[in-house]
Design a protein around this motif. Structure first.
Motif, PDB file in Angstrom:
ATOM      1  N   LYS A 101     -55.414  49.017  53.489  1.00 53.58           N
ATOM      2  CA  LYS A 101     -54.143  49.659  53.871  1.00 53.58           C
ATOM      3  C   LYS A 101     -53.122  48.624  54.330  1.00 53.58           C
ATOM      4  N   ARG A 144     -70.726  53.554  57.533  1.00 56.04           N
ATOM      5  CA  ARG A 144     -71.220  52.535  58.468  1.00 56.04           C
ATOM      6  C   ARG A 144     -72.727  52.688  58.584  1.00 56.04           C
ATOM      7  N   ARG A 180     -50.584  45.523  63.871  1.00 53.72           N
ATOM      8  CA  ARG A 180     -51.408  44.461  63.283  1.00 53.72           C
ATOM      9  C   ARG A 180     -50.688  43.118  63.370  1.00 53.72           C
ATOM     10  N   GLN A 224     -59.326  49.469  56.327  1.00 52.08           N
ATOM     11  CA  GLN A 224     -58.431  48.662  57.137  1.00 52.08           C
ATOM     12  C   GLN A 224     -57.639  47.619  56.339  1.00 52.08           C
ATOM     13  N   GLU A 231     -65.113  44.652  61.103  1.00 54.12           N
ATOM     14  CA  GLU A 231     -64.696  45.681  62.063  1.00 54.12           C
ATOM     15  C   GLU A 231     -65.834  46.063  62.993  1.00 54.12           C
ATOM     16  N   GLN A 255     -61.991  60.045  57.951  1.00 54.40           N
ATOM     17  CA  GLN A 255     -60.876  59.716  58.848  1.00 54.40           C
ATOM     18  C   GLN A 255     -59.562  60.105  58.175  1.00 54.40           C
ATOM     19  N   SER A 267     -63.999  51.108  56.833  1.00 55.11           N
ATOM     20  CA  SER A 267     -62.708  51.797  56.912  1.00 55.11           C
ATOM     21  C   SER A 267     -61.805  51.099  55.898  1.00 55.11           C
ATOM     22  N   HIS A 285     -61.009  45.923  69.237  1.00 59.35           N
ATOM     23  CA  HIS A 285     -60.697  46.863  68.151  1.00 59.35           C
ATOM     24  C   HIS A 285     -61.144  46.217  66.848  1.00 59.35           C
ATOM     25  N   HIS A 286     -60.300  45.414  66.241  1.00 59.84           N
ATOM     26  CA  HIS A 286     -60.719  44.564  65.129  1.00 59.84           C
ATOM     27  C   HIS A 286     -59.807  43.353  65.107  1.00 59.84           C
TER      28      HIS A 286
END
Ligand code: ASP
Length: 618
Positions: free
Chosen positions: A193, A212, A516, A190, A166, A226, A188, A475-476
């Motif tokens: 999830k 991070r 995604r 990411q 990321e 977050q 995160s 973004h990623h």
């Protein structure tokens, strides 16, 4: 131990015997026999009248039993809510003594930040920190309630995790049981999830700590919080609606109840209005074109003007590059030559070849536009008329313009748009004092009207190229390309838009998210465009690709940066003011002195040997 909180005593309590607990905020001797002590707890302060012989110094912890009485006429203090009363006939029990505090807790005095962080447990007693942390708690509660109301399920994901691409450097944790191998702390949740979506959880959220290992140059922390969200079978606007519900509920919860710990009477104030007409949605292209930023601060009006057409076929070389963007500064014509030169230097520092300026004068007797500028002699009447018209400029205004590639012209003018603006309260809109190096002593007052939200959608999928010439995901790499652009993924990646969206508040990126990629073949081809070989992808993200091959629902999500959000709601310029135990900007913790060297024995157990001196950077 107590019957009341200090800050809740009012005239109607007069005559009651009450028991309070708290800290000595202030002591004043009154003659030989009396002392006034302001006793403070989380709800505020109240004055206690003590016998002068009672020992009770600054920051000692007391239990005080006494009778509430009205203060004698003329000695009321209208600055504090308890100012009409005081506690008399006090019986004092000292619960705890205290060393002389490292700094005064008076809100109006700025204490050195290092000292505040070193003695954070004392600093937290300040009303400002109490209010901020309580507001943070209300925000988290409202975010959670909104998510639960919308059918989301709170799931915790691992902290000991594996690298994910990321874009941020990650913290590594050595494994004791498998020497030489490492976990990674999640930047995160990411991938976790997304796996929950494959697992049929359908609607997930988490108040997630993310880590991070980034330089803390600006107002950042290694660890932050977050509100992390993911949902299946949704469109981008479904995700945005879910986020907006949570964010606006949190805003109301934050601003509707400024009471510091005193139970709030919901009938006391009119409920806050929502955002009339919802949150404006701007495409990334329009945000850049109109405001010169992908996080436009909509508190500032003043969109950029476009002079590209005016100078497209003109001889005025300084203004005829592929794009010419301009900005009108109302009333700016009286800026001194030195200020104008400083703006030119600033534009150059931002990458522009130069900056053109035009002072707008009164129209001449023939009604023609009049400009004062070194470039004026090269302009035709039509051009003068066009640029004044495009920028909706009036006499007395200043026009600034940059000509270059479109994106650079937008970015330079976007930065000047913010840096030259003042907010209605007169404060500069540009980088907050915290980022400029100062710490304001007080938070700004925040009302819903001073919060300007917008969505920015359809970001480019890639943001330039890396040192090896490979596209870098904006973004990623799990972000879905825009369906209209997918066919150009290999041939023209720079032109591909993403189903990615950011939420922006007052010029800050409050959060970001995307739909995604749920098709394993498309995900593999994106890894390929990014220069990640099939083998590499398999070894790094084999688990994700296998999951996508097991029946993955279409899904998308978002993450809201809670620290920044609370700071904006609290009117604070630095997120450190809304975090109980933050690190300094050099990444240290003055409270615990972390990071610290580990014992040789612990290092040996982890199978680690040090190179270089402990404490040195690389
Ligand atoms: N994982 C992303 C981030 O932390 C947010 C998202 O795409 O949901 O920025």
């Amino acid at each position: 131990m107590r019957t009341h909180l200090c800050g809740e005593l009012r005239a109607e309590h007069a005559g009651e015997t009450v028991k309070l607990c708290g800290w000595v905020a202030h002591r004043r001797e009154h003659g030989e026999h009396l002392a006034f002590v302001d006793l403070r707890d989380r709800s505020g302060v109240v004055q206690c009248v003590l016998d002068g012989s009672v020992e009770a110094r600054s920051e000692w912890v007391l239990q005080v039993e006494g009778q509430v009485r009205r203060r004698p006429a003329g000695s009321e203090n209208s600055d504090i809510p308890t100012g009409e009363v005081e506690l008399a006939q006090c019986e004092v029990t000292v619960l705890s003594k205290a060393e002389t505090p490292p700094f005064g807790l008076d809100e109006r005095v700025a204490a050195d930040e290092h000292a505040r962080l070193r003695y954070r447990y004392v600093d937290l007693r300040r009303k400002r920190m109490q209010d901020n942390l309580r507001m943070r708690s209300r925000v988290l509660q409202a975010l959670r309630e909104s998510m639960l109301r919308q059918g989301f399920c709170e799931v915790e994901t691992p902290l000991l995790w594996t690298p994910t691409p990321e874009g941020a450097r990650e913290f590594a944790v050595p494994s004791r049981l498998r020497r030489g191998e490492f976990y990674v702390l999640p930047q995160s949740p990411q991938i976790a999830k997304q796996l929950l979506m494959v697992g049929g959880i359908d609607r997930y959220f988490q108040v997630a700590r993310c880590l991070r290992d980034e330089d803390l140059r600006s107002d950042r922390q290694f660890e932050f919080t977050q509100l992390d969200i993911e949902a299946s079978f949704v469109s981008a606007s479904d995700v945005r609606d879910a986020v907006a519900d949570a964010v606006l509920a949190a805003m109301r919860a934050a601003l509707d109840d400024p009471g510091a710990g005193v139970p709030h009477d919901p009938g006391a104030g009119a409920p806050l209005a929502g955002i009339p007409g919802g949150i404006e949605v701007l495409s990334w292209h329009d945000a850049m074109d109109r405001y010169g930023s992908d996080k436009p601060d909509l508190r500032i009006g003043r969109p950029l003007a476009d002079w590209t057409e005016v100078f497209a076929r003109s001889e005025v070389r300084a203004l005829s590059a592929p794009a010419c963007k301009a900005l009108c500064i109302p009333g700016g014509a009286n800026l001194s030559r030195a200020r104008l030169d400083a703006l030119v230097d600033r534009a150059k520092a931002l990458g522009a070849a130069g900056l053109a300026w035009f002072r707008v004068g009164e129209r001449d007797p023939a009604g023609k536009a009049v400009l004062d500028s070194p470039l004026d002699k090269f302009l035709t009447d039509d051009q003068r008329e066009a640029i004044v018209g495009e920028a909706a400029a009036a006499p007395g205004d200043l026009l600034l313009a940059v000509a270059s590639e479109w994106r650079l012209a937008c970015e330079v003018m976007g930065a000047l748009r913010v840096e030259t603006a003042s907010l209605p309260d007169g404060t500069p809109a540009g980088s907050p004092a915290a980022l400029r190096g100062g710490m304001p002593t007080a938070a700004r007052a925040v009302t819903p009207g001073s919060l300007a939200y917008c969505w920015v959608v359809d970001f480019p999928l890639f943001d330039g190229v890396d040192e090896e010439g490979m596209p870098v995901p904006a973004h990623h790499p799990f972000t879905m390309p825009h369906p209209e652009d997918i066919e150009r993924l290999s041939s023209d990646p720079a032109s591909v838009r993403a189903l990615a969206y950011d939420l922006v508040l007052n010029g800050w990126e409050l959060g970001s998210g995307s739909i995604r990629v749920h098709d394993p073949d498309l995900q593999a081809s994106i890894f390929d465009v990014l220069g990640i070989s099939e083998q590499d992808a398999e070894s790094r993200f084999g688990f994700l690709l296998r999951a996508l091959r097991s029946g993955a629902p279409p899904h998308g999500g978002f993450a809201v940066g809670v620290d920044r959000f609370v700071a904006l709601l609290a009117g604070e310029e630095s997120i450190r003011e809304v975090i109980a135990f933050p690190k300094t900007q050099s990444g240290g913790d003055p409270l615990t002195d972390a990071p610290k060297p580990l014992d040789a024995r612990v290092l040996a157990e982890l199978g680690l040997a040090l190179r270089g001196e402990p404490g040195s950077g690389n």
